[in-house]
Design a protein around this motif. Structure first.
Motif, PDB file in Angstrom:
ATOM      1  N   MET A 152      78.685  61.844  21.448  1.00  0.00           N
ATOM      2  CA  MET A 152      77.594  62.418  20.705  1.00  0.00           C
ATOM      3  C   MET A 152      76.306  62.281  21.532  1.00  0.00           C
ATOM      4  SD  MET A 152      77.031  61.872  16.654  1.00  0.00           S
ATOM      5  CE  MET A 152      78.788  61.965  16.451  1.00  0.00           C
ATOM      6  N   PRO A 153      75.548  63.367  21.681  1.00  0.00           N
ATOM      7  CA  PRO A 153      74.326  63.301  22.490  1.00  0.00           C
ATOM      8  C   PRO A 153      73.290  62.342  21.904  1.00  0.00           C
ATOM      9  CG  PRO A 153      74.963  65.567  22.080  1.00  0.00           C
ATOM     10  CD  PRO A 153      75.820  64.719  21.214  1.00  0.00           C
ATOM     11  N   ARG A 154      72.566  61.688  22.826  1.00  0.00           N
ATOM     12  CA  ARG A 154      71.483  60.771  22.454  1.00  0.00           C
ATOM     13  C   ARG A 154      70.221  61.183  23.192  1.00  0.00           C
ATOM     14  NH1 ARG A 154      72.900  54.954  21.271  1.00  0.00           N
ATOM     15  NH2 ARG A 154      75.057  55.079  20.642  1.00  0.00           N
ATOM     16  N   VAL A 155      69.108  60.946  22.522  1.00  0.00           N
ATOM     17  CA  VAL A 155      67.805  61.134  23.132  1.00  0.00           C
ATOM     18  C   VAL A 155      67.033  59.846  22.901  1.00  0.00           C
ATOM     19  CG1 VAL A 155      65.627  62.396  22.993  1.00  0.00           C
ATOM     20  CG2 VAL A 155      67.794  63.637  22.805  1.00  0.00           C
ATOM     21  N   GLU A 156      66.497  59.278  23.988  1.00  0.00           N
ATOM     22  CA  GLU A 156      65.706  58.058  23.888  1.00  0.00           C
ATOM     23  C   GLU A 156      64.428  58.260  24.689  1.00  0.00           C
ATOM     24  OE1 GLU A 156      68.116  54.744  25.099  1.00  0.00           O
ATOM     25  OE2 GLU A 156      69.622  55.162  23.581  1.00  0.00           O
ATOM     26  N   VAL A 157      63.296  58.094  23.998  1.00  0.00           N
ATOM     27  CA  VAL A 157      62.000  58.295  24.632  1.00  0.00           C
ATOM     28  C   VAL A 157      61.121  57.107  24.287  1.00  0.00           C
ATOM     29  CG1 VAL A 157      59.974  59.790  24.735  1.00  0.00           C
ATOM     30  CG2 VAL A 157      62.229  60.802  24.475  1.00  0.00           C
ATOM     31  N   GLU A 158      60.400  56.595  25.290  1.00  0.00           N
ATOM     32  CA  GLU A 158      59.479  55.481  25.063  1.00  0.00           C
ATOM     33  C   GLU A 158      58.178  55.777  25.786  1.00  0.00           C
ATOM     34  OE1 GLU A 158      60.344  50.964  24.797  1.00  0.00           O
ATOM     35  OE2 GLU A 158      59.972  51.384  26.927  1.00  0.00           O
ATOM     36  N   LEU A 159      57.066  55.369  25.162  1.00  0.00           N
ATOM     37  CA  LEU A 159      55.758  55.612  25.744  1.00  0.00           C
ATOM     38  C   LEU A 159      54.869  54.393  25.522  1.00  0.00           C
ATOM     39  CD1 LEU A 159      53.802  57.723  27.070  1.00  0.00           C
ATOM     40  CD2 LEU A 159      53.125  58.326  24.733  1.00  0.00           C
ATOM     41  N   TYR A 160      54.175  53.992  26.576  1.00  0.00           N
ATOM     42  CA  TYR A 160      53.174  52.941  26.441  1.00  0.00           C
ATOM     43  C   TYR A 160      51.929  53.550  25.804  1.00  0.00           C
ATOM     44  CZ  TYR A 160      49.371  49.807  27.479  1.00  0.00           C
ATOM     45  OH  TYR A 160      48.273  49.002  27.356  1.00  0.00           O
ATOM     46  N   ILE A 161      51.363  52.876  24.811  1.00  0.00           N
ATOM     47  CA  ILE A 161      50.127  53.309  24.171  1.00  0.00           C
ATOM     48  C   ILE A 161      49.151  52.139  24.198  1.00  0.00           C
ATOM     49  CG2 ILE A 161      49.051  54.115  22.027  1.00  0.00           C
ATOM     50  CD1 ILE A 161      51.655  55.556  21.352  1.00  0.00           C
ATOM     51  N   ALA A 162      47.946  52.389  24.664  1.00  0.00           N
ATOM     52  CA  ALA A 162      46.925  51.347  24.778  1.00  0.00           C
ATOM     53  C   ALA A 162      46.267  51.101  23.419  1.00  0.00           C
ATOM     54  CB  ALA A 162      45.878  51.743  25.823  1.00  0.00           C
TER      55      ALA A 162
END
Length: 149
Positions: free
Chosen positions: A1-11
């Motif tokens: 099953m496809p996965r999408v993982e996204v992470e972003l640093y926020i100040a």
């Protein structure tokens, strides 16, 4: 099953980032791809049901999801209870960064529900969902830090 993982640093401090993440009804005001999010049922402070309408590559994707919110862990898990995909689950999370900022992530697992076309459509859908997730996180960053696009 496809996965999408996204992470972003926020100040921004984790508590502030977490407040923005769980305020899903405000997403349409700051995220171009989100047409609407409505809390349709609130079952106490940690469980709710929301209805989503999102623009995705020229189409509108709609679903209703059940959400379980864990304020202490700064994570909320969701799963689709009805909607356009055969399977859609994931979670949002906020972690403290070493400098006092936040690491905000969105993880999604999905199935478009068309087995014969899955090999062709899943990569396209994954790319579209990844781009959408990145846009959502960037919009949260702009909202929290007061920066423009």
């Amino acid at each position: 099953m496809p996965r999408v993982e996204v992470e972003l640093y926020i100040a921004a401090p984790p508590a502030q980032s977490w407040d923005a993440v769980v305020d899903v009804e405000s997403y349409s005001a700051c995220m171009d791809s989100v047409q609407s999010v409505t809390v349709v049922e609130q079952n106490g402070p940690q469980e709710r049901t929301t209805a989503w309408s999102v623009h995705l590559k020229g189409s509108v994707l709609e679903w209703v999801e059940a959400e379980r919110i864990d304020d202490e862990a700064r994570r909320f898990d969701f799963h689709q209870v009805s909607g356009d995909l055969a399977h859609f689950v994931g979670h949002w999370a906020v972690r403290a960064a070493d400098d006092g900022g936040s690491l905000v992530s969105l993880h999604v697992e999905f199935d478009i529900g068309i087995p014969l076309l899955a090999d062709m459509l899943n990569p396209v859908a994954a790319t579209a969902l990844r781009e959408n997730a990145e846009q959502m996180l960037t919009a949260l960053e702009r909202r929290l830090t007061g920066t423009s696009a």
